[in-house]
Design a protein around this motif. Sequence first.
Motif, mmCIF file in Angstrom:
data_model
loop_
_atom_site.group_PDB
_atom_site.id
_atom_site.type_symbol
_atom_site.label_atom_id
_atom_site.label_comp_id
_atom_site.label_asym_id
_atom_site.label_seq_id
_atom_site.Cartn_x
_atom_site.Cartn_y
_atom_site.Cartn_z
ATOM 1 N N GLN A 294 0.735 -1.144 -0.006
ATOM 2 C CA GLN A 294 0.131 0.012 -0.135
ATOM 3 C C GLN A 294 0.815 1.353 0.107
ATOM 4 O O GLN A 294 0.340 2.222 -0.515
ATOM 5 N N GLN A 295 1.974 1.161 0.636
ATOM 6 C CA GLN A 295 2.912 2.358 0.877
ATOM 7 C C GLN A 295 3.423 2.520 -0.712
ATOM 8 O O GLN A 295 3.696 3.848 -1.032
ATOM 9 N N LEU A 296 3.908 1.493 -1.378
ATOM 10 C CA LEU A 296 4.403 1.768 -2.583
ATOM 11 C C LEU A 296 3.414 2.113 -3.512
ATOM 12 O O LEU A 296 3.521 3.008 -4.464
ATOM 13 N N GLY A 297 2.153 1.770 -3.635
ATOM 14 C CA GLY A 297 0.928 2.168 -4.158
ATOM 15 C C GLY A 297 0.777 3.644 -4.130
ATOM 16 O O GLY A 297 0.337 4.494 -5.052
ATOM 17 N N ALA A 298 0.744 4.034 -2.682
ATOM 18 C CA ALA A 298 0.524 5.515 -2.613
ATOM 19 C C ALA A 298 1.743 6.390 -2.997
ATOM 20 O O ALA A 298 1.611 7.488 -3.504
ATOM 21 N N ALA A 299 2.830 6.069 -3.302
ATOM 22 C CA ALA A 299 3.910 6.748 -3.868
ATOM 23 C C ALA A 299 4.003 6.439 -5.325
ATOM 24 O O ALA A 299 4.708 7.252 -6.055
ATOM 25 N N GLY A 300 2.945 5.748 -6.052
ATOM 26 C CA GLY A 300 2.871 5.668 -7.419
ATOM 27 C C GLY A 300 3.849 4.682 -7.996
ATOM 28 O O GLY A 300 4.295 4.828 -9.158
ATOM 29 N N LEU A 301 4.258 3.864 -7.187
ATOM 30 C CA LEU A 301 5.344 2.677 -7.600
ATOM 31 C C LEU A 301 4.700 1.454 -7.837
ATOM 32 O O LEU A 301 3.790 0.943 -6.997
ATOM 33 N N PRO A 302 5.025 0.562 -8.674
ATOM 34 C CA PRO A 302 4.380 -0.958 -8.721
ATOM 35 C C PRO A 302 5.107 -1.773 -7.451
ATOM 36 O O PRO A 302 6.028 -1.392 -6.998
ATOM 37 N N THR A 303 4.292 -2.664 -7.187
ATOM 38 C CA THR A 303 4.761 -3.495 -6.181
ATOM 39 C C THR A 303 5.590 -4.515 -6.704
ATOM 40 O O THR A 303 6.636 -4.988 -5.892
ATOM 41 N N SER A 436 7.621 11.450 -20.069
ATOM 42 C CA SER A 436 7.715 12.750 -19.848
ATOM 43 C C SER A 436 8.894 12.866 -18.831
ATOM 44 O O SER A 436 9.339 11.897 -18.108
ATOM 45 N N ALA A 437 9.754 14.056 -19.266
ATOM 46 C CA ALA A 437 11.027 14.128 -18.423
ATOM 47 C C ALA A 437 10.628 14.219 -16.882
ATOM 48 O O ALA A 437 11.472 14.023 -15.937
ATOM 49 N N VAL A 438 9.743 15.128 -16.650
ATOM 50 C CA VAL A 438 9.233 15.533 -15.171
ATOM 51 C C VAL A 438 8.570 14.043 -14.530
ATOM 52 O O VAL A 438 9.082 13.728 -13.460
ATOM 53 N N GLU A 439 8.180 13.063 -15.310
ATOM 54 C CA GLU A 439 7.751 11.846 -14.661
ATOM 55 C C GLU A 439 8.932 10.821 -14.468
ATOM 56 O O GLU A 439 9.092 10.336 -13.112
ATOM 57 N N ARG A 440 9.686 11.028 -15.360
ATOM 58 C CA ARG A 440 11.150 10.141 -15.060
ATOM 59 C C ARG A 440 11.749 10.743 -13.738
ATOM 60 O O ARG A 440 12.479 9.893 -13.090
ATOM 61 N N VAL A 441 11.931 12.101 -13.639
ATOM 62 C CA VAL A 441 12.631 12.479 -12.348
ATOM 63 C C VAL A 441 11.850 12.098 -11.116
ATOM 64 O O VAL A 441 12.340 11.857 -10.129
ATOM 65 N N ARG A 442 10.573 12.158 -11.187
ATOM 66 C CA ARG A 442 9.832 11.731 -10.091
ATOM 67 C C ARG A 442 9.921 10.255 -9.768
ATOM 68 O O ARG A 442 10.382 9.826 -8.512
ATOM 69 N N LEU A 443 9.886 9.400 -10.613
ATOM 70 C CA LEU A 443 10.157 7.908 -10.371
ATOM 71 C C LEU A 443 11.608 7.537 -10.172
ATOM 72 O O LEU A 443 11.957 6.824 -8.975
ATOM 73 N N GLN A 444 12.510 8.562 -10.406
ATOM 74 C CA GLN A 444 13.818 8.206 -9.787
ATOM 75 C C GLN A 444 13.938 8.726 -8.236
ATOM 76 O O GLN A 444 14.783 8.056 -7.556
ATOM 77 N N LYS A 445 13.333 9.720 -7.948
ATOM 78 C CA LYS A 445 13.313 10.248 -6.492
ATOM 79 C C LYS A 445 12.593 9.133 -5.663
ATOM 80 O O LYS A 445 13.221 8.832 -4.828
ATOM 81 N N GLN A 446 11.305 8.669 -6.202
ATOM 82 C CA GLN A 446 10.689 7.810 -5.437
ATOM 83 C C GLN A 446 11.539 6.471 -5.215
ATOM 84 O O GLN A 446 11.329 5.813 -4.149
ATOM 85 N N LEU A 447 12.232 6.185 -6.250
ATOM 86 C CA LEU A 447 12.914 4.883 -6.246
ATOM 87 C C LEU A 447 13.960 5.180 -5.061
ATOM 88 O O LEU A 447 14.133 4.061 -4.382
#
Length: 731
Positions: A294-303, A436-447
């Motif tokens: 659930q914590q990963l889902g809230a961050a927008g990341l796959p389980t 998009s470049a913004v989405e990639r930056v967000r994914l990198q930060k969340q990871l």
Amino acid sequence: MTMILRRIELKNFACFSERSIEFRRGLNLITGSNESGKSTLLAAVVAVLFGLRDKQRYRSWGRSQLAQVGLLFEEQGQNFHFERDFSRDQIRVQQSNALYWWKDLFEATLVYGSYSETQQQYSQLLRDLLGVSDESLFRASLFAGQNSFPQDEEGLSAQLRVLFSGLTSSDSGLILRALKEDCAALTNDVPWYRLSSTPRQLETVEQTLLEATQQHGEQLQIIAELDRLYGDIALLQQDLAARRDELKQGRDYLDWIEDQWQQRGTEEQLLPSPAASEFEPGSDIADEIRRLEQQLGAAGLPTELPAQLPELLAQSDDIRQHMVSVQSAVLPLRQQLQSCKVPSLKPALFLSVFAIVLAAAGWWLSAMPGWLVGLSVCSALSVILWLVWGWRYRQVHGKMKLLREKIAPLQQQRDDDQFQLQQLDDDFERLGFSASAVERVRLQKQLLVMKPVYERLSLLRQGAGAQTGGSGTVPVGAVTRPEMREAVDSLSGHLQPEDLPGAMQRLQQHAEALKQDENRLLALLREEAVLLDRLAPHSDVQARIHHLSEEKGRLAQRKQVLLKTVELLDEGLAGFQQQHRQRFEDEIGHYLKTATKNYYRAVQISDGEPLQVKNRSGSWIPINQLSRGTFEVVCLSIRLALSRFVSHGKPLPFFLDDALINLDGKRLVRMVDALERLASDHQLILASHDERLQRLAAQRRWHVINLDETRPRSIERKKEGSGQNEQLSLL
């Protein structure tokens, strides 16, 4: 030798069904009643030479076919026959010698008002044969109708200015007008046209260049901001990496020391550590797995973390940084390329144009002293300047070629980076993520933030089937470093149980500060992505600036050349008109002396001043002080001089259509006397129904053509060129 119109042949032309009319040297009078065809006959001459605008106007009465008209001119034993078929717009010109051996000079289909190559060839033929190729100039010089002569001095001056301007400028005036129109189409900054609100070619390029320069300035600001961001991001990432490692070591140490005190059987109640609080080691494994998912889902990341995602994010970041470094390397090279200016052509072109104008002026005025020396000097200087320009051009061109060779591989690297980014975009989309470049930056930060969660989730899933002490829970020691779980005989040098709550609090504060810095890093990465998106659409702005700068320089140089050429041509035309004005005055004076029996000998034409004539006593008399008869003789002399001038000294036939109808008896006699004296140089063809003029023609033995007769009468008269006097049959 005088050129005369020997014969005119008409077929189905207006009121003439089929008729041939002969003319002779000297004075010819065409008489007849109203609507007998006098004016039509003279109009046929102009129609054959220059064509008809309205062909239906001269359609023969009661006949459907259009006219055919032929003209036979005679000069120095040669004959020139012009024949025009108005139904098919065909013109045919033939030439023969005294034995009438004919040969074709020209034959073509010419539509009235066309500007085809064939029309230009015919105009050149008219200039060669008659000296006149323009209908309006022919009518102004060789054709006089009713009220053709001005009524006062002001009208004469205005007519003279128009005739003289058209005479001396002709082709040069057309060239000058075309040059001015080209310059006005190039720029609004010209002195001879009213300013226009519509931007011309040069202004449009300058405006586009200004916009591109502003975009380039914004691009430089973005690049400078990106450089600053990359420095801040690099420092912050290094600091965060060190602090994350410290936080992990601190948590591992607290987990280890707490586990050691528990193994020793201490009775002191330990406070929960941050790591234990986060992962809840005492809870059920399935519940903890659900909570982490659930914590990963809230961050927008796959389980389930795709194995390719971290690598793709790292590649994307490396490519973006490489593109910025390439752009920084290309920028100074493009600035150097933009600073390379092709040497100016203005001095060489100026001297070349000046040499051409000097050569043209010298050709017209071969008697001007020193014009060959001046032409040689200007030509030599022009050659030297052209050689210097060519040497400088080769140098600049070589430097520009070298810079382009350096820019080309960098440009290719940038294109390769863009291609790789496009491929990465496709890979992200296949994994189900936005490109998009913004989405990639967000994914990198969340990871980066959720990396411990993924590690914990992986361990829980691996040990989901194991049982610890029959309770179904995983002890905290199972996730600590192996080296931290070694048995220690003595814990005297480590934290004591009573020190653990303070250490846990300090570790929690460190984690909160680290989270704030990570948020700041995420904001910097988002700002970087926004700046890169703003930079991408203007990646070729430097190439546009270079191209526009070259185009502006070329147009500005062309503008200077056009302005200088117009200035030189204006000055040349002014001098040309002044020189030809003297020749024109001499021609008028010649005819004026002939017409007035040497009483008036010369004329003077001045800008802004009334025309003056010189009498036999040497006094200059303004034209407005002359009698009406003398005034009209002056007007006639101007017309004849103009015809002589445009035909380059060749006396051509002169046509008058009821031009003398408004003269009273005495003035008519004086004008007839003047015409007889002028007929020694020109063939004069008059059309009139004035009975006074018919009586004078009968008395003075003119050649008379009566259009009212059904057939020409046999008229006995003296043979041309003979000194015998024979009886003339009159009407």
